[in-house]
Scaffold this motif. Structure first.
Motif, short mmCIF file in Angstrom:
data_model
loop_
_atom_site.label_atom_id
_atom_site.label_comp_id
_atom_site.label_asym_id
_atom_site.label_seq_id
_atom_site.Cartn_x
_atom_site.Cartn_y
_atom_site.Cartn_z
N GLU A 75 0.84 -1.20 0.00
CA GLU A 75 0.00 0.00 0.00
C GLU A 75 0.88 1.24 0.00
OE1 GLU A 75 -3.54 -0.50 1.94
OE2 GLU A 75 -4.17 1.59 1.69
N ASP A 76 0.57 2.17 -0.90
CA ASP A 76 1.36 3.40 -0.98
C ASP A 76 0.41 4.54 -1.35
OD1 ASP A 76 3.44 5.20 -1.13
OD2 ASP A 76 4.25 4.46 -3.03
N ARG A 77 0.34 5.54 -0.52
CA ARG A 77 -0.50 6.72 -0.74
C ARG A 77 -1.92 6.38 -1.20
NH1 ARG A 77 3.35 11.07 -3.66
NH2 ARG A 77 5.15 9.72 -3.55
N GLY A 78 -2.52 5.47 -0.49
CA GLY A 78 -3.93 5.16 -0.74
C GLY A 78 -4.16 4.17 -1.86
N LYS A 111 -3.45 0.31 -3.33
CA LYS A 111 -2.95 -1.01 -2.95
C LYS A 111 -2.26 -1.63 -4.16
CE LYS A 111 -4.49 -4.91 -0.18
NZ LYS A 111 -5.63 -5.71 0.20
N ASN A 163 -7.09 12.71 -7.76
CA ASN A 163 -6.22 13.38 -6.78
C ASN A 163 -5.13 12.45 -6.26
OD1 ASN A 163 -7.63 15.69 -6.95
ND2 ASN A 163 -9.00 15.20 -5.23
N ILE A 164 -5.44 11.19 -6.22
CA ILE A 164 -4.53 10.19 -5.64
C ILE A 164 -3.23 10.04 -6.47
CG2 ILE A 164 -5.53 8.25 -6.87
CD1 ILE A 164 -5.46 6.57 -4.45
N PRO A 189 0.00 11.47 -8.28
CA PRO A 189 0.81 12.68 -8.27
C PRO A 189 1.54 12.93 -9.59
CG PRO A 189 2.00 10.92 -7.16
CD PRO A 189 0.70 10.32 -7.65
N GLY A 200 9.34 3.33 -3.18
CA GLY A 200 7.87 3.43 -3.15
C GLY A 200 7.32 3.42 -4.56
N MET A 251 4.59 4.54 -5.90
CA MET A 251 4.00 5.79 -6.42
C MET A 251 5.11 6.77 -6.82
SD MET A 251 0.94 6.71 -7.10
CE MET A 251 -0.54 6.59 -6.13
N ASN A 252 6.22 6.79 -6.04
CA ASN A 252 7.34 7.66 -6.41
C ASN A 252 7.96 7.24 -7.73
OD1 ASN A 252 7.33 9.52 -4.38
ND2 ASN A 252 8.66 8.30 -3.02
N LYS A 276 5.76 8.41 -10.48
CA LYS A 276 5.86 9.87 -10.57
C LYS A 276 7.15 10.29 -11.30
CE LYS A 276 6.17 13.75 -7.40
NZ LYS A 276 6.43 14.05 -6.01
#
Ligand code: B4P
Length: 313
Positions: free
Chosen positions: A32-35, A37, A186-187, A189, A301, A303-304, A307
């Motif tokens: 799980e990362d920033r909301g 899964k 929004n989730i 980035p 991470g 999400m990073n 991004k």
């Protein structure tokens, strides 16, 4: 089960038992990362797969696996212009590719005919237990390795968390009435665009008008995702249909589509700290080919990573 989905199962099982395709076992864990899964798929045996050097793909005429397709992997001709073939190197059973019959460069934007045929395949491949996810890796920075135009389709279970990005889109739709289209989540980035598809009864007859509608939604999603980066649709005007390689000057993006929505993410680079991501990654599903890669994904991470490979939101 439709005729097409039972044919995919039959051809897949035969190709697997005859050794015509290589199915690589993998283990999926959740992170799980920033909301979101995320699914991290660990496939150490894939490190041994012969890989097409992506820089070479952009600069030389490589072997073309889709022209002609291996007859043992061919599922069906779809309409006049497409072949549906099994992915020779799959991590997910019954992973198929929708390839143009004649060579078309993978940098050429998807058109109404591509999108409509893809939508038809998504519809025909659905079963009671699975939906389908289509994706298109476009451009040198998208994770693409083959320059011949092809979309890919994988089955996804109809469970919560089976397709993380679908959960995020459904959450957005619950909280936004009426939903705008295209929109951003929004989730996430990084720059992207989501477009909603008209919900057409599978029994009803669909025609060219629907193909135009899909092309219109695709264009609006491209424009909304790329506009802040200063890229317009005309950036794809000069792509040569028959160019044998991917041009580094054409903008790259990842594209995902289900029967409900499409998502497009402009790409800035192909890999970050040695981790390469294709469209599936933007669905919330990452692939690691070694313990070292898993450690990196956990440290940085997911999400990073997504991004860093895209443009700021
Ligand atoms: P491309 O768009 O060019 O590239 P790709 O999907 O990123 O595949 P790549 O080959 O770079 O795979 P990777 O190791 O990253 O698509 C080319 C497609 O043609 C690929 O599906 C390839 O396997 C297939 N192909 C190549 N030669 C073929 C032949 N002779 N006949 C038929 N098909 C042929 O990743 C390995 C695989 O895992 C890819 O299929 C990828 O899409 C998939 N994958 C990546 N991340 C995943 C995840 N998180 N979960 C499940 N699957 C995942």
């Amino acid at each position: 089960m439709t005729n097409l989905s039972s044919r995919v199962s039959a051809v897949f099982n035969k190709a697997l038992s005859n050794g015509d395709l290589i199915f690589t076992e993998s283990i999926v864990r959740h992170l799980e990362d920033r909301g979101m899964k995320f699914q991290i798929r660990f496939a150490p045996a894939l490190a041994k797969k012969p890989s097409l050097n992506k820089e070479k793909a952009a600069s030389a005429r490589p072997f073309n696996p889709f022209l002609p397709p291996d007859p043992n992997l061919l599922i069906a001709e779809v309409g006049q212009h497409y072949n549906l073939v099994l992915n020779k190197f799959c991590l997910v059973r019954e992973h198929v590719l929708l390839c143009t019959k004649a060579f078309v460069n993978q940098n050429i934007l998807l058109d109404g005919s591509d999108l409509f045929t893809l939508w038809k395949c998504l519809t025909d491949l659905e079963t009671e237990d699975t939906m389908s996810l289509a994706f298109y890796n476009a451009g040198v920075n998208s994770g693409a390795s083959q320059p011949h135009k092809h979309c890919q389709i994988i089955p996804v279970e109809r469970n919560l968390s089976a397709l993380p990005i679908d959960d995020a889109i459904q959450d957005y739709l619950k909280s936004s009435h009426p939903p705008q289209s295209p929109f951003q989540l929004n989730i996430l980035p990084f720059r992207h665009g989501v477009g909603l598809l008209p919900q057409i009864d599978t029994g009803s007859s669909v025609d060219g008008t629907f193909a135009n509608e899909l092309a219109h939604i695709f264009h609006s999603v491209i424009e909304s995702a790329f506009e802040p980066i200063g890229v317009t649709l005309s950036s794809w005007d000069d792509v040569e249909r028959e160019a044998p390689t991917l041009s580094p000057s054409t903008p790259s993006f990842n594209f995902l589509m289900t029967r409900k929505w499409m998502l497009l993410v402009p790409r800035r680079s192909d890999s970050y700290e040695g981790i390469s991501i294709n469209s599936v990654g933007y669905g919330g599903m990452l692939l690691s080919k070694s313990a070292e890669e898993i450690e990196k994904v956990e440290r940085i991470g997911p999400m990073n990573i997504l991004k860093e490979l895209a443009f700021p939101a």
